[in-house]
Design an enzyme around this catalytic site. Structure first.
Site, PDB file in Angstrom:
ATOM      1  N   GLY A   1     -36.921 -15.225  69.254  1.00  0.00           N
ATOM      2  CA  GLY A   1     -37.681 -14.030  68.889  1.00  0.00           C
ATOM      3  C   GLY A   1     -39.159 -14.329  68.722  1.00  0.00           C
ATOM      4  O   GLY A   1     -39.531 -15.330  68.122  1.00  0.00           O
TER       5      GLY A   1
ATOM      6  N   ASN B   1     -33.821 -23.043  65.310  1.00  0.00           N
ATOM      7  CA  ASN B   1     -32.886 -24.165  65.271  1.00  0.00           C
ATOM      8  C   ASN B   1     -32.082 -24.335  66.565  1.00  0.00           C
ATOM      9  O   ASN B   1     -31.706 -25.451  66.912  1.00  0.00           O
ATOM     10  CB  ASN B   1     -31.975 -24.104  64.037  1.00  0.00           C
TER      11      ASN B   1
ATOM     12  N   THR C   1     -40.019 -19.398  63.409  1.00  0.00           N
ATOM     13  CA  THR C   1     -39.046 -18.334  63.175  1.00  0.00           C
ATOM     14  C   THR C   1     -39.441 -17.500  61.976  1.00  0.00           C
ATOM     15  O   THR C   1     -39.811 -18.039  60.935  1.00  0.00           O
ATOM     16  CB  THR C   1     -37.601 -18.858  62.958  1.00  0.00           C
ATOM     17  N   ILE C   2     -39.384 -16.191  62.133  1.00  0.00           N
ATOM     18  CA  ILE C   2     -39.684 -15.306  61.007  1.00  0.00           C
ATOM     19  C   ILE C   2     -38.600 -15.395  59.932  1.00  0.00           C
ATOM     20  O   ILE C   2     -38.825 -15.014  58.799  1.00  0.00           O
ATOM     21  CB  ILE C   2     -39.843 -13.823  61.428  1.00  0.00           C
ATOM     22  N   ASP C   3     -37.424 -15.938  60.304  1.00  0.00           N
ATOM     23  CA  ASP C   3     -36.313 -16.010  59.340  1.00  0.00           C
ATOM     24  C   ASP C   3     -36.505 -17.116  58.304  1.00  0.00           C
ATOM     25  O   ASP C   3     -35.819 -17.127  57.291  1.00  0.00           O
ATOM     26  CB  ASP C   3     -34.994 -16.241  60.078  1.00  0.00           C
TER      27      ASP C   3
ATOM     28  N   ARG D   1     -30.456 -12.410  59.523  1.00  0.00           N
ATOM     29  CA  ARG D   1     -29.011 -12.287  59.532  1.00  0.00           C
ATOM     30  C   ARG D   1     -28.361 -13.144  58.446  1.00  0.00           C
ATOM     31  O   ARG D   1     -27.470 -12.714  57.749  1.00  0.00           O
ATOM     32  CB  ARG D   1     -28.501 -12.698  60.929  1.00  0.00           C
TER      33      ARG D   1
ATOM     34  N   GLU E   1     -30.483  -6.956  56.815  1.00  0.00           N
ATOM     35  CA  GLU E   1     -29.572  -6.466  57.855  1.00  0.00           C
ATOM     36  C   GLU E   1     -28.275  -7.280  57.862  1.00  0.00           C
ATOM     37  O   GLU E   1     -27.260  -6.841  58.370  1.00  0.00           O
ATOM     38  CB  GLU E   1     -30.239  -6.572  59.233  1.00  0.00           C
TER      39      GLU E   1
ATOM     40  N   TYR F   1     -38.406  -4.078  65.006  1.00  0.00           N
ATOM     41  CA  TYR F   1     -39.274  -5.034  65.687  1.00  0.00           C
ATOM     42  C   TYR F   1     -40.698  -5.026  65.148  1.00  0.00           C
ATOM     43  O   TYR F   1     -41.470  -5.934  65.423  1.00  0.00           O
ATOM     44  CB  TYR F   1     -39.203  -4.803  67.193  1.00  0.00           C
TER      45      TYR F   1
ATOM     46  N   ARG G   1     -42.019  -8.231  63.278  1.00  0.00           N
ATOM     47  CA  ARG G   1     -42.257  -9.537  63.864  1.00  0.00           C
ATOM     48  C   ARG G   1     -43.422  -9.589  64.829  1.00  0.00           C
ATOM     49  O   ARG G   1     -43.886 -10.675  65.166  1.00  0.00           O
ATOM     50  CB  ARG G   1     -40.986 -10.101  64.498  1.00  0.00           C
TER      51      ARG G   1
END
Lengths: 406, 406
Positions: free
Chosen positions: B13, B108, B136-138, B182, B237, B295, B298
């Protein structure tokens, strides 16, 4: 005047700059010796009938300036749309508190409230000066070049689509972004200002000013996807078919998807989801994503047009000046006088009240799915200074070694 | 080294700063006389196996700087997660083009791809240096204090909730904002940084690190709504029940709403809509609104943390330095060294590859629906400078005239 009391209130959906207008009223009013009290009603007309007032004469100028830069209605807002009886209640309270100037910041419903209250005061022989101050992200007030709040929301939408386009270019597919604006397409059309290169999205723009035909939409998306390998769509929440039926309601029925039959059509992701579903199943395109911009677009902190801030402040300031030096009630309107400059004018309340402006035909392309250069020229100065810009690599291809050249 | 060729690619992403890392690699590599060519693969590993390369040695520094400030992956990205065979294909292409340094910017999964490709090269006795660059934004890469891309997305989420809170205060009701992530709740937790005053939202935060119980959620919302007359909820989410079943799937089933049974659970507004429906019907609250940030969070243009920009640039630059002066493959990681400063370290690929970091227990409050001060201290410096701030009126109430005092 005797009491020197004024009352200001905010109605309808919040905007990023509606507190600029509030500060404009309060700070300008406090400069005048004749003004003894500046009251604010909490939650719009609801706060008036409830006598829920705060004394803004006792707030510091410094904090008023900070609040001015804060989105959403600092006094609180309301969705109440007063009828004659409600307006009579309002007038009764204004009279009881000796209010001599009434300022209501809002859209066309708020203008209508001001009109009825002004009529009541006149009929009662009570010396009330009533001024409507424009505000709406929908940009749908007649008699205005544009309305405070719209430029900042338009900036958000343009930047959101600039980002969505880049994201979609990185991971190609179909993207549908649903934008606020039930009857007027201005905010959806603002997505076009996120576009820089010819093949950038939004590639298709669907406005409530045109009847939406699902088959044509699918054909448009298919053609764009075949041409570019991707497709970014900007779509108004207000799209409807030729008979005026909202598309979301129609789709929910067609697809026998009862979920969204019960779900409110605005303020939910239903329309985007249902259209994405159509694209996936009918066009067999795998990567289809929908976003509903929802409330982000009207009060996101930190995405404000400086032009919008300035004008929102000025309409509040002008409202007080019209009230103190003018001889009549009215609605403050914005007129464009140069590229780019504006001036203000006090129009009769009946000219603005309860009417809805939609996009001029000259702003919509012949295809109906794009805007014209006239619209781009109209909108660009409103977005303000410091608009971020997107760039792309201009790369030289490297010859393949293992495979045949493309 | 013989060829002096390097290859860089971007996977997964997009983020607001992933092109900073690209520019970091390219500009640093071009400074070295030993480097003869800097290739970029279009659309990540997909572009490698397709030999879809561009020669970044032929791009100007000036344009690279402009691209660095543009969100989303300028080279294009991919969702492909290469298995062993795919990685062998990658290695074959790298070998055929005489690539000596391979840089892959991603999460990852991308780290795992780099690990397998590095193993292949080693087994073949081919002199390849392989470096993974974090993105990664996560924020879910192990071995990192945080990951580039997360701070800017967190800034967006914090500002979005600051605005949503103001909007909800102006027009009270229940607001549910659904945030990406997630498995890791970092981005959802960032909503807490939008809060300023004690009674500001988000009032409730639901993270994927805790099992979600619908009845408890409804009780929490009810209690907050009764206490404050409104409630702002931040929700990941990825929320799931104790057995790991996503709540969206469960709700769609419970409510016999077949629409969302077919609709993709992420990238749609389903979860927000279904939870809003629950609140409306079970708690009888009228004004309930849901937004799914989708979206926007991000790659929104113009909402970037300067700290994030700087660090994303540096991890790219450091990757080249590790490759040229180091003796081993690895993953560049960020370590916090002060309040606030960071340093970088090259960790073994196996330490980072394919693993998922979630929120430390010390970051989640005992209630499970808020973050701790430790998390606020952790996140605040990452958001960068110039964070807009929200203010409110501190008004003096005006006595009523017509009605009894409240």
């Amino acid at each position: 005047m005797a009491s020197g009391k004024i009352l200001v209130a905010q109605g309808g959906g919040p905007t990023a700059v509606v507190n600029q207008s509030l500060a404009g009223v309060v700070l300008e009013a406090r400069r005048h010796h004749g003004i003894t009290r500046v009251y604010g009603a909490r939650h719009g007309v609801r706060g008036i009938v409830d006598e829920d007032f705060v004394d803004l004469t006792q707030e510091t100028s410094h904090n008023l300036e900070l609040v001015a830069h804060t989105p959403a209605s600092a006094l609180g807002s309301t969705r109440d749309k007063p009828d004659l009886k409600y307006c009579q209640e309002i007038f009764k309270v204004l009279q009881a508190h000796g209010i001599e100037h009434f300022f209501y910041i809002g859209g066309n419903d708020s203008a209508d409230t001001v009109r009825i209250v002004a009529d009541e005061a006149r009929a009662a022989g009570y010396p009330l000066r009533s001024i409507h101050i424009p505000k709406t992200i929908d940009n749908d007030l007649v008699g205005n070049d544009h309305t405070p709040g719209f430029p900042s929301a338009a900036r958000f939408v343009a930047l959101a689509f600039a980002g969505a386009n880049l994201d979609n270019a990185a991971l190609p597919g179909v993207y549908v972004g649903v934008v606020m604006g039930r009857h007027a397409g201005f905010l959806t059309a603002a997505s076009a200002l996120g576009k820089k290169f010819d093949d950038d999205g939004p590639h298709l723009i669907y406005l409530p000013e045109r009847a939406f035909v699902l088959e044509r939409f699918l054909a448009d998306v298919k053609a764009t996807h075949e041409r570019l390998g991707r497709c970014v769509v900007a779509l108004s929440e207000g799209i409807h078919d030729g008979s005026g039926t909202p598309i979301a309601a129609q789709l929910a029925k067609d697809l026998e998807h009862d979920a969204h039959g019960n779900v409110q059509l605005s303020g939910s992701g239903a329309l985007a989801d249902l259209l994405c579903e159509e694209v996936k199943t009918k066009l067999k395109i795998k990567r289809v994503r929908g976003d509903t911009f929802g409330y982000l677009q009207r009060s996101f902190v930190g995405c404000v047009s400086d032009v919008d801030q300035r004008e929102a402040r000025e309409v509040g300031e002008k409202a007080v000046q019209y009230a103190l030096w003018g001889e009549r009630d009215g609605s403050v309107t914005i007129e464009r006088t140069g590229f780019y400059s504006v001036d203000y004018r006090l129009r009769a309340l009946a000219e603005v009240a309860g009417k809805t402006r939609t996009m001029d035909a000259a702003f919509v392309s012949a295809s109906g799915t794009d805007v014209t250069d006239a619209f781009r020229l109209y909108l660009r100065p409103l977005l303000g200074s410091g608009m971020p810009d997107a760039y792309r690599l201009r790369p030289a291809p490297v010859p393949r070694v293992l495979r045949p050249q493309p």
